[in-house]
Write a protein that holds these residues in place. Structure first.
Motif: not given
Lengths: 112, 111
Positions: A24, A27, A30, A51-52, A68-73, A93
Motif C-alpha cells: 500500500s 496516501s 500514484k 495510474e494502474k 496495481q489496483f484503483p486505490n493504487y495498492s 511509492s
C-alpha cells in the motif's frame, strides 16, 4: 502519515509454489515500484506501475507479474518459485512515475 | 552502461570523523541521484538526492558532491555518529523513474 506498508512481513514457501506480496503506497502517491534485494546486494528493479499501467519492467522472468489496483495498492506475484527467489522484496511509492521513491519495510521471502 | 559502481564496500570511521562514499556511472541519461540508508531488516530510507544541474547539496550532516564531467558523485557524512552505522546505497535514474542501485557500503562508526 503512514508510510509504505507491505504484507506479509515474512513468508516461507516451497519450490514450485506461488506467492503474492502486497503493498500500500503513501496516501496521494500514484506510482508503485517493486524491487528484489538479495542479501548483500543493492535492490534490483522488477516493475513500475503508474495510474494502474505498467511503466517499466526489469530483467526478470515471466514468472514475475504485478498489478496495481484503483486505490493504487499493488500486488507482486511470483509463480513456480525457485530457491534463487529467496530475497527481500521491496515496494516503493512515489507521487509521479518519475520522482522521489519511498520504500516500505519489505517482505522477506524464503524458498526451501 | 546501466551500472552504478560504488566504493568502498565497507568503511570504518571514528566517532566525529567524516565518512565518504563514492559512486560512478556511465549512462549520461541519468538525471536523478539519490542516496539511501538501510538498517538491518529494514527497507532503504531516502537520505538526500541531487540532480545534475547542481554540484553540491547539503542537508544537515549529509552532503552530496556531484561531478558531471567525471560522472561521479559522493556522499559525505560530517561528524559521524555510531547511530549512522548502516549500509548506504547510491542510486541513479532516468526520467522513467527506475532506480539503478550501487552495490552498497557498510559503514561502521566506532565510539
Amino acid at each position: 502519515d503512514a508510510g509504505v506498508t507491505q504484507s506479509p512481513t515474512h513468508l516461507i514457501k516451497t519450490r514450485g509454489q506461488h506467492v503474492t506480496l502486497r503493498c500500500s503506497p503513501i496516501s496521494g502517491h500514484k506510482s508503485v515500484s517493486w524491487y528484489q534485494q538479495v542479501l548483500g546486494q543493492g535492490p534490483q528493479f522488477i516493475f513500475q506501475y503508474y495510474e494502474k499501467e505498467e511503466r517499466g519492467r526489469g530483467n526478470f522472468p515471466d514468472r514475475f507479474s504485478a498489478r496495481q489496483f484503483p486505490n493504487y495498492s499493488s500486488e507482486l506475484n511470483v509463480n513456480a518459485l525457485l530457491l534463487g527467489d529467496s530475497a527481500l522484496y521491496l515496494c516503493a511509492s512515489s507521487m509521479r512515475s518519475a520522482g522521489e521513491q519511498y520504500f516500505g519495510p519489505g517482505t522477506r521471502l524464503t524458498v526451501t | 552502461q546501466q551500472q552504478v559502481k560504488q566504493s568502498p564496500q565497507s568503511l570504518i570511521v571514528q566517532k566525529g570523523g567524516i565518512s565518504i562514499i563514492n559512486c560512478a556511472y556511465e549512462n549520461t541519461a541519468f538525471d536523478y541521484f539519490p542516496w539511501y540508508q538501510q538498517f538491518p531488516g529494514k527497507g532503504p530510507a531516502l537520505l538526500i538526492a541531487i540532480r545534475p544541474d547542481v554540484s553540491e547539496k547539503k542537508e544537515g550532516r549529509f552532503t552530496i558532491s556531484f561531478n558531471k564531467s567525471a560522472k561521479q558523485f559522493s556522499l559525505h557524512i560530517m561528524d559521524s555518529q555510531p547511530g549512522d552505522s548502516a549500509t548506504y546505497f547510491c542510486a541513479a535514474s532516468t526520467k522513467g523513474g527506475k532506480l539503478i542501485f550501487g552495490q552498497g557500503t557498510e559503514l561502521s562508526v566506532k565510539p
